[in-house]
Design a protein around this motif. Structure first.
Motif, mmCIF file in Angstrom:
data_model
loop_
_atom_site.group_PDB
_atom_site.id
_atom_site.type_symbol
_atom_site.label_atom_id
_atom_site.label_comp_id
_atom_site.label_asym_id
_atom_site.label_seq_id
_atom_site.Cartn_x
_atom_site.Cartn_y
_atom_site.Cartn_z
ATOM 1 N N SER C 175 -3.050 -14.009 -2.161
ATOM 2 C CA SER C 175 -2.390 -14.155 -3.550
ATOM 3 C C SER C 175 -2.574 -12.718 -4.492
ATOM 4 N N LEU C 176 -3.791 -12.209 -4.303
ATOM 5 C CA LEU C 176 -4.259 -10.988 -5.059
ATOM 6 C C LEU C 176 -4.236 -9.870 -3.999
ATOM 7 N N LEU C 177 -3.540 -8.614 -4.040
ATOM 8 C CA LEU C 177 -3.605 -7.454 -3.258
ATOM 9 C C LEU C 177 -4.606 -6.323 -4.458
ATOM 10 N N ILE C 178 -5.543 -5.822 -3.955
ATOM 11 C CA ILE C 178 -6.162 -4.714 -4.700
ATOM 12 C C ILE C 178 -6.100 -3.426 -3.573
ATOM 13 N N ALA C 179 -5.350 -2.477 -4.366
ATOM 14 C CA ALA C 179 -5.020 -1.376 -3.738
ATOM 15 C C ALA C 179 -5.897 -0.271 -4.387
ATOM 16 N N ASP C 180 -6.728 0.432 -3.461
ATOM 17 C CA ASP C 180 -7.562 1.582 -3.864
ATOM 18 C C ASP C 180 -7.200 2.988 -3.582
ATOM 19 N N ASP C 181 -6.313 3.261 -4.510
ATOM 20 C CA ASP C 181 -5.507 4.921 -3.866
ATOM 21 C C ASP C 181 -4.948 4.931 -2.700
ATOM 22 N N PRO C 182 -4.331 4.011 -2.235
ATOM 23 C CA PRO C 182 -3.741 4.052 -0.689
ATOM 24 C C PRO C 182 -2.841 5.167 -0.590
ATOM 25 N N THR C 183 -2.509 5.907 -1.456
ATOM 26 C CA THR C 183 -1.489 6.905 -1.051
ATOM 27 C C THR C 183 -2.012 8.373 -1.303
ATOM 28 N N SER C 184 -3.408 8.460 -1.386
ATOM 29 C CA SER C 184 -3.699 9.542 -1.768
ATOM 30 C C SER C 184 -3.902 10.735 -0.639
ATOM 31 N N ALA C 185 -3.803 10.104 0.374
ATOM 32 C CA ALA C 185 -4.094 11.099 1.556
ATOM 33 C C ALA C 185 -2.403 11.214 2.316
ATOM 34 N N VAL C 186 -1.253 10.790 1.959
ATOM 35 C CA VAL C 186 -0.105 10.887 2.600
ATOM 36 C C VAL C 186 0.704 11.840 1.592
ATOM 37 N N ASP C 187 1.736 12.188 2.144
ATOM 38 C CA ASP C 187 2.792 13.134 1.725
ATOM 39 C C ASP C 187 3.590 12.274 0.622
ATOM 40 N N VAL C 188 4.134 13.112 -0.456
ATOM 41 C CA VAL C 188 4.920 12.509 -1.365
ATOM 42 C C VAL C 188 6.147 11.521 -0.905
ATOM 43 N N THR C 189 6.601 11.834 0.139
ATOM 44 C CA THR C 189 7.584 11.013 0.906
ATOM 45 C C THR C 189 7.071 9.535 1.154
ATOM 46 N N ILE C 190 6.069 9.804 2.186
ATOM 47 C CA ILE C 190 5.563 8.620 2.309
ATOM 48 C C ILE C 190 5.014 7.752 1.476
ATOM 49 N N GLN C 191 4.368 8.519 0.252
ATOM 50 C CA GLN C 191 3.946 7.821 -0.984
ATOM 51 C C GLN C 191 4.887 7.148 -1.455
ATOM 52 N N ALA C 192 6.060 7.666 -1.775
ATOM 53 C CA ALA C 192 7.131 6.928 -2.216
ATOM 54 C C ALA C 192 7.676 5.924 -1.564
ATOM 55 N N GLN C 193 7.589 5.727 -0.213
ATOM 56 C CA GLN C 193 7.953 4.741 0.525
ATOM 57 C C GLN C 193 6.949 3.571 0.362
ATOM 58 N N ILE C 194 5.658 3.984 0.471
ATOM 59 C CA ILE C 194 4.642 2.820 0.361
ATOM 60 C C ILE C 194 4.752 2.326 -0.937
ATOM 61 N N LEU C 195 4.846 2.829 -2.020
ATOM 62 C CA LEU C 195 4.959 2.402 -3.379
ATOM 63 C C LEU C 195 6.119 1.357 -3.511
ATOM 64 N N GLU C 196 7.192 1.802 -2.799
ATOM 65 C CA GLU C 196 8.350 1.096 -2.752
ATOM 66 C C GLU C 196 7.937 -0.231 -2.194
ATOM 67 N N LEU C 197 7.331 -0.033 -1.028
ATOM 68 C CA LEU C 197 7.166 -1.371 -0.094
ATOM 69 C C LEU C 197 6.282 -2.105 -0.885
ATOM 70 N N LEU C 198 5.263 -1.813 -1.527
ATOM 71 C CA LEU C 198 4.112 -2.672 -2.299
ATOM 72 C C LEU C 198 4.888 -3.376 -3.511
ATOM 73 N N ARG C 199 5.729 -2.492 -4.018
ATOM 74 C CA ARG C 199 6.607 -3.309 -5.235
ATOM 75 C C ARG C 199 7.317 -4.270 -4.654
ATOM 76 N N HIS C 200 8.064 -3.949 -3.514
ATOM 77 C CA HIS C 200 8.777 -5.237 -2.712
ATOM 78 C C HIS C 200 8.201 -6.428 -2.486
ATOM 79 N N LEU C 201 7.010 -6.073 -1.845
ATOM 80 C CA LEU C 201 6.152 -7.251 -1.418
ATOM 81 C C LEU C 201 5.730 -8.054 -2.609
ATOM 82 N N VAL C 202 5.423 -7.391 -3.665
ATOM 83 C CA VAL C 202 4.791 -8.079 -4.713
ATOM 84 C C VAL C 202 5.798 -9.093 -5.312
ATOM 85 N N ASP C 203 7.062 -8.723 -5.233
ATOM 86 C CA ASP C 203 8.180 -9.399 -5.970
ATOM 87 C C ASP C 203 8.506 -10.492 -4.868
#
Lengths: 278, 347, 336
Positions: C175-203
């Protein structure tokens, strides 16, 4: 700063402290053995042969009535001297070999490591026997034979660390700054392999003590009457039931020395290698 | 517009790497190649900061490594002024030592780029000693000057790299790169491993050095917000091919290559509104550079692409607003807008 | 409003460094509701990763939690038995690490690793676990999930690995997801995808998300509420627009001024002089930020500032805060 770190490590790690203490004691005995020994190790005492341990002869006497305690103490020198010689030759050759293979990499690395594998496939004792067969018995041929057999292991340790270091960007930076390969290998890669080399040395030393004793036991290494743990054991074998102390004390000496070095090596590795600590 | 002063010229550069093969491929004799850089032509103007932009796998670092002399290209040529640095299969012209005084690299990870067994002073003195520029005593003064140049106090020389923070370490790496007074500096994602709070310092420093020392800088990054700050021109790479080459102002101000736009939209904004700031993403990932399809490499992810884009590779074409772009759609739009005035092909 | 899903009070985590104790986390209090996306911003050494570990009570020597309470879903995390704690760690709360590759074992296929988590937490059959694995991989946007189950981590790209890591974090239905800088090692394009994915999952799942990063831009893109961490303490927290557009703490303001921006040319960058406190030095008395602060007053070096909350949903700890109105890009940080 450095000595402070060593002292604090010794204080916090009793295993390191004890094993290091034993190692130091063994080295002192090896250096000052003839002055420490209560009697002349080769002094024959007719009529006091096969005496069990007593106040006069702490560890008893052998067939010729020689004091076992004194012989053990003086024999420490041969045990350690031989082992140190093996380590110096082994680690010296292995470092050069491993550094070349690791730094150049690719096909050279492959061929060099396969040659190493072939050397490694000789059992250490067989190699010792082979060298004795060629050069005659004695400490030197045995030491050289053992060092050659151990060399690929040291080479492999250095090589794998050198491979890791070569991928670090400071090596590429050195190349781009026009540094020669020799300079990069010796001044940059080698110092970063040092902790592995030290650890390897401590491991090989323990092996060398055992193998040297085994070769002496077979009568191939140190020749009587020079006292040596291995040839003492060989003699003890003949009177095992009559005088078991003759076998027990040299065996204990070997076990304690090897154990102390092994623990020392393991703890050293722990303290020198930051990745081990996490 | 006056003709630019070309400092480094990359011509039809091609760099392939063999793919590591399994037993089956070896038996069958299949040999595959990664097309890391696939025919790139590019000029670096004197004194400019050219940003090489693209995702990992776009070939930007491989291209830079070819220019630095770490890699030998499979085809093409690299020129620095009138000296050929490399051609197909060989490094040419200067020796490794001479080359070291022409081109230097600032690495991504300052921790890895510094030998942790050496003090900063030894690290910085070494280039002078190896190149016999001065003796050990004079080197101390030169090291101090280098440290001052990158904004570090002279005491730094006494420290080991692990005693410094990431920003200070990167300054030391920059100082070492400057020791031999190179003309071209390649910065390979120099701030990617730094906290945002420290990134600005390093960017300021690189920009300041470029101006003061009249360096030509190639700046590799995937972060367009950094590009906007530091670059004078932007080159966008995708699958080893040049997609767009543009002045920075124009790049951020006009409708560029669809891939550039995708990168731009993916870059997080420094702005927050009460409602959710929607992130625009592009689908998928950069495809494998092993079997590059014949048409536009970006087609598989392009929101605008159609069947025509899959047939032939779009050539780099001059745009009416300046710059070059390899896209049929943009070329057609330019053509329509300017009645077919400027469509000369390039390269 | 119901009780928050996560309620942290006065959390303090101490590390022994070079013979002395150092508070990596100092008196941290925060709450997080179900469905909320909370962002934690801080430099390296600010204690943001220690915070993630402390919430899960997985601090190892030489660190230990010395004070505070972590109440998650009515359970006192710091006083649970080992067995209950294990259930919470993998079940109620999941952690997504910075380095996705490190959270995957290289020697097992993805499907095996995912299945193991599902079966551990949900006690279902092997076949059911496999079915759920496929479903999860699909949900995190991995194409051809059936085929990917058999893939080893080394066969996946960085972005794909991070997606698998997210799937693994979701596998235990937290019920709680803690993400510790999960996009610091990926490209901006992938970063955007992962952020979008996390937002979607949370909703979609009504999860709570705590997103930890050093990058203000990333955190502000995805989070509704921000929390600024400096030297182990919270210096400012509040609703994202409020903190972002009108920061009150000089550190927040400086951090914003330092961030590269794609929208505007802001060269040369404002920089934040100095370094965060070094654990090996003497502890700083008063406000931890005062040696670097352009607005520091005498009091800052004497007393730790109290939490002030003049407006609802925005609080800070500072003796010399920035003015409330107006945008935050003032000259708090010095230009070089």
């Amino acid at each position: 700063m450095r000595t402070a770190a060593v002292l604090s490590a010794l204080r916090r790690d009793p295993a390191l402290a004890i094993s290091a203490g034993l190692v130091v004691i063994f080295v002192i005995i090896a250096v000052f053995g003839p002055w420490i020994a209560p009697q002349d190790p080769n002094q024959i005492n007719p009529g006091s042969n096969y005496l069990p341990p007593s106040g006069d002869f702490w560890f008893g006497t052998d067939r010729s009535g020689r004091d076992l305690f004194s012989r053990l103490i003086v024999g420490t020198r041969m045990a350690l001297l031989g082992a140190f010689a093996v380590v110096v030759i082994d680690v010296g050759l292995g470092t050069v070999y491993g550094l070349i293979a690791g730094y150049i990499g690719g096909r050279v690395d492959n061929i060099m490591m396969r040659i190493g594998d072939i050397l490694l496939s000789f059992p250490a004792l067989i190699m010792g026997v082979l060298f004795v067969a060629i050069f005659g018995p004695g400490l030197i041929p045995v030491v050289v034979g053992l060092a050659l057999v151990y060399m690929p292991t040291a080479a492999r340790v250095v090589r794998s660390q050198a491979r890791i270091q070569t991928k670090e960007q400071y090596v590429e930076a050195g190349r781009l700054l026009g540094y020669s390969p020799l300079r990069i290998a010796l001044r940059h890669v080698l110092p970063n392999c040092l902790s592995q080399i030290i650890v390897q040395a401590s491991i090989v030393l323990a092996y060398a003590v055992v193998d040297l004793a085994a070769l002496s036991f077979l009568g191939l290494g140190v020749q009587p009457p020079t006292p040596d743990w291995g040839n003492m054991l060989a003699e003890a074998q003949k009177s095992m039931l009559l005088a078991p102390w003759l076998a027990i004390f040299p065996a204990l000496a070997i076990i304690i020395l090897v154990l102390a070095w092994n623990v020392f090596g393991a703890r050293l590795r722990y303290h020198l290698d930051p990745t081990e600590r996490r | 517009m006056s003709a630019p002063d070309i400092h480094v010229s990359v011509k039809e550069l091609r760099m392939l790497f063999p793919v590591k093969r399994g037993l089956r491929d070896r038996v069958l004799g299949v040999k595959q190649w990664v097309h890391a850089v696939d025919g790139v032509s590019l000029d670096l103007h004197r004194g400019e900061c050219l940003a090489l932009v693209g995702e990992s796998g776009s070939g930007k670092t491989t291209l830079a490594n070819c220019i630095a002399g770490s890699l030998v290209p499979v085809a093409g040529e690299i020129w620095l002024d009138d000296v050929m640095l490399a051609r197909a299969g060989a490094l040419t012209g200067p020796s490794a030592r001479e080359r070291a005084r022409l081109v230097q690299v600032i690495f991504q990870d300052p921790t890895s780029a510094l030998n942790r067994r050496l003090r900063v002073g030894s690290v910085l003195a070494e280039p002078f000693l190896v190149h016999k520029i001065c003796n050990r005593a004079e080197a101390t003064a030169r090291v101090e000057a280098l440290l001052a140049r990158v904004g570090l106090p002279p005491e730094t020389a006494e420290h080991y790299s692990h005693e410094l923070n990431a920003s200070q370490r990167q300054r030391v790496v920059i100082a070492r790169a400057l020791a031999l007074e190179p003309r071209v500096l390649i910065a390979d994602e120099p701030i990617a491993k730094l906290d945002v709070s420290m990134q600005g310092q390093i960017l300021n420093l690189i920009d300041q050095l470029r101006r003061e020392l009249d360096l030509s800088v190639i700046f590799i990054t995937h972060d367009l917000s950094v590009v906007r700050q530091i670059a004078t021109r932007v080159a966008v790479l995708y699958l080893g091919q040049l997609m767009e080459l543009q002045e920075t102002e124009a790049f951020f101000g006009s409708e560029g290559h669809p891939y550039s736009q995708a990168l731009l939209r993916s870059t997080p904004r420094l702005r927050v509104t009460a409602e959710d700031g929607e992130l625009h993403t592009i689908k998928g990932e950069i495809p494998s550079p092993i079997d590059v399809p014949p048409g536009c490499p970006f087609l598989s992810r392009c929101p605008e692409g159609d069947d025509d884009c899959g047939r032939t590779r779009p050539p780099l074409q001059a745009r009416s607003a300046g710059g070059l772009v390899a896209c049929f759609k943009r070329a057609a739009a330019d053509l329509a807008a300017t009645d077919g005035a400027a469509t000369g092909s390039h390269g | 409003m119901s009780d928050p899903l996560l309620n942290v009070e006065g959390l303090t985590t101490v590390y022994r460094v070079g013979g002395r104790e150092f508070a990596a986390l100092n008196d941290v209090s925060l709450t997080c509701q179900a469905g909320e996306r909370l962002g934690v911003v801080g430099e390296s050494g600010s204690g943001k990763s220690v915070l993630a570990l402390s919430l899960l009570n997985i601090i190892r020597a030489p660190g230990r939690i010395t004070a505070g309470r972590v109440v998650f879903a009515d359970q006192d995390i710091l006083h649970l038995r080992r067995r209950e704690l294990r259930r919470v760690r993998g079940g109620g709360m999941s952690l997504i690490f910075q380095d996705a590759a490190a959270s995957l074992t290289p020697v097992y296929p993805v499907g095996v690793q995912l299945g193991e988590i599902i079966r551990t937490h949900l006690s279902v059959t092997r076949a059911e676990a496999a079915r759920q694995s496929v479903q999860l991989l699909g949900q995190v946007g991995i194409p051809e999930p059936e085929r990917r189950l058999r893939a080893f981590p080394s066969e996946l790209s960085g972005g794909m690995k991070q997606r698998v890591a997210i799937a693994m974090a979701l596998a235990s239905e937290p019920s709680l997801l803690i993400a510790d800088d999960p996009t610091s090692a990926v490209d901006v394009t992938i970063q955007a995808q992962i952020l979008e994915l996390l937002r979607h999952l949370v909703d979609e799942r009504q999860l709570a998300l705590i997103y930890i990063s050093h990058d203000f831009r990333v955190v502000s893109t995805i989070c509704e509420r921000l929390l600024i961490l400096y030297a182990g303490g919270i210096v400012e927290q509040g609703d994202a627009p409020s903190v972002f557009n009108a920061p009150r703490h000089p550190y927040t303001d400086a951090l914003l001024a330092c961030s590269p921006s794609v929208e505007e040319y802001r060269f040369p960058f404002a920089t934040l002089p100095g370094n965060p406190p070094n654990p090996r030095d003497d502890p700083i008395v008063g406000c931890q930020f005062h040696p670097r602060c352009p607005r520091a007053l005498d009091v800052c070096a004497r007393e730790t500032p109290h939490e002030e909350s003049p407006t609802a949903g925005h609080s800070y700890r500072c003796w010399s805060p920035l003015d409330a109105p107006g945008r935050g890009s003032s000259a708090a940080a010095s230009a070089p």
